[in-house]
Structure formats: C-alpha cells, structure tokens
Design an enzyme around this catalytic site. Structure first.
Site, PDB file in Angstrom:
ATOM      1  N   GLU A 109       0.586  -1.156  -0.129  1.00  0.00           N
ATOM      2  CA  GLU A 109       0.033   0.085  -0.006  1.00  0.00           C
ATOM      3  C   GLU A 109       0.750   1.237  -0.068  1.00  0.00           C
ATOM      4  O   GLU A 109       1.937   1.104   0.365  1.00  0.00           O
ATOM      5  CB  GLU A 109      -0.686  -0.047   1.358  1.00  0.00           C
ATOM      6  CG  GLU A 109      -1.833  -0.910   1.490  1.00  0.00           C
ATOM      7  CD  GLU A 109      -2.462  -1.175   2.990  1.00  0.00           C
ATOM      8  OE1 GLU A 109      -1.772  -0.872   3.972  1.00  0.00           O
ATOM      9  OE2 GLU A 109      -3.739  -1.423   3.001  1.00  0.00           O
ATOM     10  N   LYS A 111       2.036   4.640   1.532  1.00  0.00           N
ATOM     11  CA  LYS A 111       2.150   5.246   2.666  1.00  0.00           C
ATOM     12  C   LYS A 111       1.866   6.744   2.515  1.00  0.00           C
ATOM     13  O   LYS A 111       2.640   7.527   2.304  1.00  0.00           O
ATOM     14  CB  LYS A 111       3.590   5.117   3.323  1.00  0.00           C
ATOM     15  CG  LYS A 111       3.561   5.328   4.925  1.00  0.00           C
ATOM     16  CD  LYS A 111       4.929   4.958   5.435  1.00  0.00           C
ATOM     17  CE  LYS A 111       4.975   5.258   7.035  1.00  0.00           C
ATOM     18  NZ  LYS A 111       4.570   6.591   7.589  1.00  0.00           N
ATOM     19  N   ASP A 113       1.113  10.574   3.423  1.00  0.00           N
ATOM     20  CA  ASP A 113       1.839  11.458   4.313  1.00  0.00           C
ATOM     21  C   ASP A 113       0.635  12.496   4.971  1.00  0.00           C
ATOM     22  O   ASP A 113       0.789  13.617   4.501  1.00  0.00           O
ATOM     23  CB  ASP A 113       3.031  12.228   3.606  1.00  0.00           C
ATOM     24  CG  ASP A 113       4.121  12.988   4.328  1.00  0.00           C
ATOM     25  OD1 ASP A 113       3.873  12.512   5.717  1.00  0.00           O
ATOM     26  OD2 ASP A 113       4.823  13.799   3.859  1.00  0.00           O
ATOM     27  N   TYR A 220      -8.605   2.505   5.092  1.00  0.00           N
ATOM     28  CA  TYR A 220      -8.226   1.199   4.500  1.00  0.00           C
ATOM     29  C   TYR A 220      -8.106   0.095   6.009  1.00  0.00           C
ATOM     30  O   TYR A 220      -8.220  -1.145   5.533  1.00  0.00           O
ATOM     31  CB  TYR A 220      -6.794   1.079   4.259  1.00  0.00           C
ATOM     32  CG  TYR A 220      -6.009   2.225   4.782  1.00  0.00           C
ATOM     33  CD1 TYR A 220      -4.925   1.884   5.940  1.00  0.00           C
ATOM     34  CD2 TYR A 220      -5.733   3.398   4.077  1.00  0.00           C
ATOM     35  CE1 TYR A 220      -4.268   2.873   6.319  1.00  0.00           C
ATOM     36  CE2 TYR A 220      -4.667   4.502   4.811  1.00  0.00           C
ATOM     37  CZ  TYR A 220      -4.131   3.994   5.926  1.00  0.00           C
ATOM     38  OH  TYR A 220      -3.233   4.908   6.424  1.00  0.00           O
ATOM     39  N   LYS A 311      10.592   3.672   3.723  1.00  0.00           N
ATOM     40  CA  LYS A 311      10.223   4.996   3.522  1.00  0.00           C
ATOM     41  C   LYS A 311      11.259   5.587   2.620  1.00  0.00           C
ATOM     42  O   LYS A 311      12.669   5.456   2.372  1.00  0.00           O
ATOM     43  CB  LYS A 311      10.516   5.951   4.593  1.00  0.00           C
ATOM     44  CG  LYS A 311       9.373   5.711   5.867  1.00  0.00           C
ATOM     45  CD  LYS A 311       9.756   6.677   7.140  1.00  0.00           C
ATOM     46  CE  LYS A 311       8.865   8.013   6.901  1.00  0.00           C
ATOM     47  NZ  LYS A 311       8.874   8.797   8.012  1.00  0.00           N
ATOM     48  N   CYS A 405      15.878  48.441   4.149  1.00  0.00           N
ATOM     49  CA  CYS A 405      15.317  47.702   2.823  1.00  0.00           C
ATOM     50  C   CYS A 405      16.314  47.888   1.804  1.00  0.00           C
ATOM     51  O   CYS A 405      16.555  49.029   1.372  1.00  0.00           O
ATOM     52  CB  CYS A 405      13.873  48.421   2.783  1.00  0.00           C
ATOM     53  SG  CYS A 405      13.207  47.914   1.271  1.00  0.00           S
ATOM     54  N   CYS A 408      14.296  50.269  -0.805  1.00  0.00           N
ATOM     55  CA  CYS A 408      13.997  51.660  -0.724  1.00  0.00           C
ATOM     56  C   CYS A 408      14.745  52.276   0.513  1.00  0.00           C
ATOM     57  O   CYS A 408      14.756  53.494   0.773  1.00  0.00           O
ATOM     58  CB  CYS A 408      12.575  51.939  -0.342  1.00  0.00           C
ATOM     59  SG  CYS A 408      12.167  51.325   1.173  1.00  0.00           S
ATOM     60  N   CYS A 423       9.466  46.070   5.827  1.00  0.00           N
ATOM     61  CA  CYS A 423       9.784  47.290   5.433  1.00  0.00           C
ATOM     62  C   CYS A 423       8.427  48.116   5.464  1.00  0.00           C
ATOM     63  O   CYS A 423       7.646  47.610   4.919  1.00  0.00           O
ATOM     64  CB  CYS A 423      10.268  47.363   4.020  1.00  0.00           C
ATOM     65  SG  CYS A 423      10.184  49.115   3.406  1.00  0.00           S
ATOM     66  N   CYS A 429       7.953  52.133  -1.341  1.00  0.00           N
ATOM     67  CA  CYS A 429       8.838  50.965  -1.579  1.00  0.00           C
ATOM     68  C   CYS A 429       8.615  50.355  -2.902  1.00  0.00           C
ATOM     69  O   CYS A 429       7.284  49.679  -2.741  1.00  0.00           O
ATOM     70  CB  CYS A 429       9.019  50.065  -0.381  1.00  0.00           C
ATOM     71  SG  CYS A 429      10.042  48.699  -0.480  1.00  0.00           S
TER      72      CYS A 429
HETATM   73 ZN   LIG Z   1      11.260  49.130   1.159  1.00  0.00          ZN
END
Ligand SMILES: [Zn+2]
Length: 685
Positions: A109, A111, A113, A220, A311, A405, A408, A423, A429
């Site tokens: 089967e 597995k 996740d 299952y 796995k 930033c 800017c 920022c 900006c």
């Molecule tokens: Zn900025």
C-alpha cells in the site's frame, strides 16, 4: 410531515455527497444540490427537535472546540516500524517466512503523508473520530472530521452494528496550493507542506475553518468485534460497499502480491511515479495480507511484526551558497534567499533556497561561501537543511542581517512575536507599490484584464502609475509608446480599468490590500458597514463586534485608515466613481430583461441588500410581489428563506434563483469569481 421530508433530504444529500466525493460521479447540478441543502437547512432551523449531528448540513462546520478531549482507543493505535533500506525489507520477508508454514500473500500500500485517524461508527452513524495521540489515547476531533466531505457521516449497505475504521487524512496538493495562493493574496505567511497543514487543520477550534480547507481521506484498516473477512484486501471491498473512500485499486495504490520481488517492483514503481500523485506519500507499507497469520505473528509493544514501512529518502544534495539576497513582498515582509550554485534535485534544477528569516540564518549559522545540504521533500521551496562545516574556511564571516530595505533603504522593523522583518515604508517602496497594484487588479479583486505583472512593471518604470488610483488616469496615448505595447493591448487596459468601476464593494475592499483583510473578511465588513464611510470611522469596539473580526484585524483596519495617504487614495478612487457602497448599482444599467415578470424576494443576501434586489427588479422591468402564487415567475432566494414559501414554490414549480445568478442574469455581476486565479508571487523561484 416535516420529519419525513428532513429524513428524505438527508438521505438524498448523503447519497449525492458520497457519489461526488467518493465515487467521483456528479448526480445533480450544484444548483440543485444547493437548493436541497437550503431546504434542509431551513427545515432543520424550524425544527430543532429533529437535530442530527450527522446531518449533511453539518458539513459546513460551525462547532467550536475549545479543547480536544483525550479518549482511549479501543485497540491501541500502533505505528509501523520504518526503514530506509531495501535490505531491511528482504530481512523482514525472511523473518515472516520462517514463522509461517503455509503460503501467504503481501499487501502493498502507499504510505500517505498525512494524519492518522480512527473513526468509530455505531448503527451506521459516525460517533467519534480520534487522532493517534500517543497510540493508547487520542484526541477527539469529531466535529472537525465531520466537515471532510469524503468521510461518510452515515453508512450505506449492509454494515455491522459497530465498527472502527482507520486511515489517513491528507491535504491534496491542488487544494493545498490553492490555500497558499489565497494566503499569499491576503499577505499571510505561507504554509510549508501539506502534512503539517493537515495536522494543524484537524485541530483548529472552528470547524467551519476546517471545512474550507478541503481535506481528503483514505480509509483502509477495518476493526470489527467479530471478523467476517480473511484478508486485509477484503477489507477494501467491504469498506467501499459501506460508502468509505478507499485507496484506488485501479490506480495501483494497493496491490496484493505473493513474492518479495513483486514487493520490490511495487516499491520501485512508486519511487519513480510518486511525484505524479495529487498528494504526498512518504513510502510504501508492506503487510501480511491474511488476518489469521497477522494474529499468529503478533505485535511488539509498539508495532506489528507482520508489517513494515519502507520510506523514501527525501533527495538531498550539497551545493555552494554564492550569495544571500533579500526579497521584499507586497506586505513589506523581508525574506532572505540563498543564491545557490545550480544543482539538480528530484529531476529539477534548483538555484535558490528560502532561508525564511533572521532566526533561521542564526540557527543554521549560514555564511556566504558555505557548502550546504539542500533538500526538496514535500516542501514547495527547496530548503537548506544544514551547513557542511567541514568545508568552511576561516575567512567566511557571519552574515550581517540587513538593517535597511534593499529596495528603498528605509529602516526595517520587527514586530513583536513575528519572525520576519518588515519594510514599513509601504507607500514608497517599489516592490510593495507594484505588489499592491498587482493584488488590486487580481481576478478575485478588481479583475482588470490586460494588466499583468510585466505591464505593471512597464507602467511603473515609465512613471505612469505610482498607486492604484493612477490606473484610472491612464490614457491610451500614454500607454502606446511603451515597449511591446500594441494598439489592441493598450485599449484592453483602458477598457479593463473602466469596467472595474462596477466591481462590488466587497471585492473592492479586498482589493485595497489592507493587512489581514482577505476575501472572507472583506465580505463580512462590506455586509456589516455597507459603505466605506462607516468603515472608515469605525472604532476598535465597533470592529471587533462584527462577526469573525478579531483584535488583529481590527487594529490593522484602524491603522490603515489612520494614514493620510490611504485616505487620500480612497478619496481619489471615490472620485473616479468606484463602488464604495454595498449595492450601489448604477441606474444607467437598467434593462428590460425582466419585463413584466412577477418576482418574489425572500431570505437574506450577501452581495447586495434585499431592498437593492427589489430596486434592481424594478429597474429591469420586473414587478415585486410579496406572496407566492401560480402566477409568480421566479423567486430570488437568499439565505434562510421561509420554508412555507419554499414548499409552495416547489409545488408550483416556480423557478428559484440565487443572488449571484440573479445579478448575472441582469448583467450586473460581470466580475464573477473565476477558479484558480494566477498566482502573484512574493517569492519567485
Ligand atoms: Zn522598502
């Protein structure tokens, strides 16, 4: 009489639901389904004495679970022993073969996740859903699990009086990606992977939020007081008959085999093909198929001896970090990104990896010039797992996280409780300005055709737009001289902008890009305040008293309207004639589409008010009448429509029309929501 109809509706809706979500067959139109659900909902509200926790109407959730009770499992929920090596699978086979004299088979089967779940049914009704917990006791997440549409609330066929079924709740990739797109549009942090998100979703307090997540489930393993089957494989057939969604036999999700070679080829097949699945798996489960032999072989304290999980390794490669740069998103969030020496993982070339935030850089002790291990597991974006310190040289200095930033130069701030730097110079900006415009024109917002990210770049760089209001000043002759701009596309832009002026208030509110004001919140606000003026002056208490508006959203709205720049912007937009009122639909849109039609309006509406619907009917030539009779042409039905009207309408076979359909009908709602809007990325890879 009512009870009979309620029962009939529940059976019918369970059937349609099973057919759609489990068998993938659509038996009725969405409209018909919604109508039946609306009828059931109305009847249930009128008759609370016939309450049933497993009614199909409960799928939408609404129950709040403050804390999840711990409940003991009937049978311990063991976990499988895991292995990453194929030799271990061969060893497992020889151990099992030694214990068994007769011939036997293996069941292979996938597995999944996801999150393991145990479901208890009594007399065909779901009574409890438990997580694995510590294996002995799990958490009661029944209210949330009821919202998962592929899990039957009521069984069909010849089921036993009591049964327990186990399986895995998963977050399918498409639904997960859509959720992340919405979060991106709302300026929220993205979820890293489906597994963790599924596990977080199942423990949300508000089950209506869980319902929105579109989780799925494969079931299952069957546990009965008296066994009626010989093999695990037969469980699949039984479960399917009773209405459960089991892993697909025809897609090779399950296979019964008799040799270890066949087990290996199953493992190898899925190792190659697992990326094509619409959900994540992390391996393969191999179990002895015959139940009597499972019993004979038995369990250790922690795991069964008759099964093993193989796995798959998340593929990991090592590569060089050439540089670290910083991206600025629409909301001003700063994301450090590692620029990598290109390297191939799981069939694709990776050049960049997100490092998330300053803390992560510290945790990894990442420096430019490092050799790092990169992994691309279930994550969207490849991530750096660790630094290979053996390859570091003395000259590499710790990274100095930027203070300003990169776009800017404004000083960055870090809000309390947030991992990310921001920022906050949002109006000056460039990536934030462009991001805001790009959000504004999005399909679920103003839906302005012809203005994609490239066009925004062009217009911004040419100095034609510096905020969303500038869009409404664009003229064809300004756009035409721009690079690669043809007559037709320039026309499209101007027309698209013009057409956006009638977009309903709630979409406009969403389009403004106020932090935490996503699509749903915008609807709630539009409904409550009805126009921008009353929202603008709303204080904190007024805001938090609105359904589903919490402290964080309220503060963000107040902050937004504190800014003179934002207020000026809104005044400009009002000046351009945008729709800043619920239900301000212009009179020049009048038609004779409803000429002489007798129309009844009933229930509560979301997009426009009830009075507005009535006004629109008259504006388009129709007549408002108050009671349903054989001469009624149609009923515009909203939420909580009166049951007597509904019954009468059914008897007389009068056309029922919901709000959106009505607006479409009179061509007001030209901006109906399209599925899967294109993603406007904060992080581009
Ligand atoms: Zn900025």
């Amino acid at each position: 009489m009512s009870l009979l109809r309620i029962k009939e509706l529940r059976t019918l809706l369970h059937k349609y639901n099973h057919s759609y979500y489990v068998l993938n067959i659509s038996l009725v139109s969405d409209f018909e389904f919604d109508n039946l659900m609306c009828e059931l909902d109305t009847l249930e509200k009128k008759h609370p004495e016939y309450e049933d926790v497993n009614s199909p109407s409960k799928r939408v959730g609404g129950d709040i679970t403050k804390s999840f009770n711990s409940v003991k499992h009937q049978f311990p929920m063991l976990s499988l022993s895991n292995s990453y090596s194929k030799e271990d699978i061969v060893d497992f086979d020889s151990r099992v073969s030694k214990l068994i004299d007769n011939t036997f088979t293996y069941l292979c089967e996938l597995k999944y996740d996801g999150v393991a779940i145990s479901l208890i049914y009594e007399n065909g009704q779901l009574v409890r859903a438990l997580t694995r917990g510590d294996g002995v006791s799990g958490e009661d997440v029944t209210a949330n699990v009821r919202t998962i549409t592929s899990i039957p609330l009521s069984l069909i066929g010849n089921y036993p009086e009591k049964l327990e079924v186990r399986g895995e709740i998963i977050f399918p990739r498409p639904a997960f990606d859509l959720l992340n797109k919405e979060r991106l549009a709302n300026g929220e942090q993205l979820f890293a992977n489906p597994r963790n998100t599924a596990s977080g979703s199942i423990k949300l307090q508000d089950s209506s939020e869980v319902a929105k997540r579109k989780l799925d489930c494969f079931l299952y393993a069957l546990f009965l007081d008296n066994s009626v089957t010989n093999s695990a494989y037969e469980h699949y057939e039984l479960l399917k008959k009773w209405g459960f969604k089991t892993p697909f036999l025809d897609k090779n999700y399950v296979k019964s085999v008799s040799t270890i070679d066949e087990v290996m080829s199953f493992i190898n097949y899925w190792e190659k093909s697992r990326n094509d699945l619409p959900f994540d798996i992390d391996g393969i489960v191999v179990k002895v198929n015959e139940l009597s032999l499972q019993k004979l072989i038995g369990n250790t304290a922690k795991s069964p001896r008759w099964a093993i999980a193989f796995k798959y390794k998340a593929e990991q490669v090592s590569t060089l970090v050439k540089n670290v740069f910083y991206q600025v998103g629409r909301t001003g969030a700063i994301t450090p990104v590692a620029d990598l020496e290109p390297v191939e993982i799981s069939g694709s070339v990776v050049k960049r990896a997100s490092v998330h935030n300053a803390d992560q850089i510290l945790k990894l002790d990442l420096r430019i010039g490092d050799t790092v291990f990169v992994e691309k597991g279930g994550e969207i974006i490849p991530k750096i797992i660790a630094v290979d310190f053996t390859k570091r040289n003395k000259n590499q200095l710790p990274l100095d996280y930027i203070k300003c930033c990169p776009e800017c130069n404004a000083e960055l701030v870090r809000f309390e409780g947030e991992a990310q730097h921001y920022c906050i110079n949002s109006n000056d900006c460039p990536p934030q300005i462009k991001g805001k415009i790009s959000h504004f024109v999005g399909r679920k917002q103003m839906n302005i055709d012809g203005v994609g990210e490239e066009t925004i770049d062009l217009l911004f760089n040419a100095g034609l737009i510096a905020n969303v209001a500038d869009l409404y000043n664009l003229k064809k002759e300004d756009i035409l001289p721009l690079e690669r701009m043809a007559e037709k596309s320039a026309e499209n832009i101007v027309n698209g902008v013009e057409a956006s002026k009638v977009v309903p208030f709630h979409k406009l509110l969403f389009a403004l890009g106020i932090r935490y004001v996503g699509e749903t919140v915008a609807k709630k606000l539009a409904n409550h305040f009805e126009n921008i003026q009353s929202l603008r002056i709303a204080d904190f208490d007024t805001l938090v008293n609105v359904d589903e508006i919490g402290d964080k959203i309220a503060e963000s709205i107040i902050d937004y309207f504190k800014s003179p720049i934002n207020n000026e912007l809104i005044d400009q937009l009002i000046g351009f004639g945008l729709n800043f009122e619920k239900a301000k639909i212009k009179d020049e849109l009048s038609t004779d589409l409803l000429k002489d039609k007798k129309i009844v309006v009933s229930g509560k509406f979301n997009i426009v008010s009830r009075d507005e619907i009535k006004r629109l009917i008259e504006l388009n030539g129709g007549k408002n009448i108050s009671s349903v009779s054989s001469s009624t042409d149609m009923i515009i039905c909203g939420e909580n429509m009166g049951p007597s009207k509904l019954n009468k309408a059914k008897k007389l076979e009068i056309k029922l029309v919901v709000e959106e359909e009505f607006l479409d009908m009179i061509k007001v709602n030209q901006h109906s929501v399209e599925e899967n809007p294109p993603i406007q990325g904060e992080i581009q890879f």
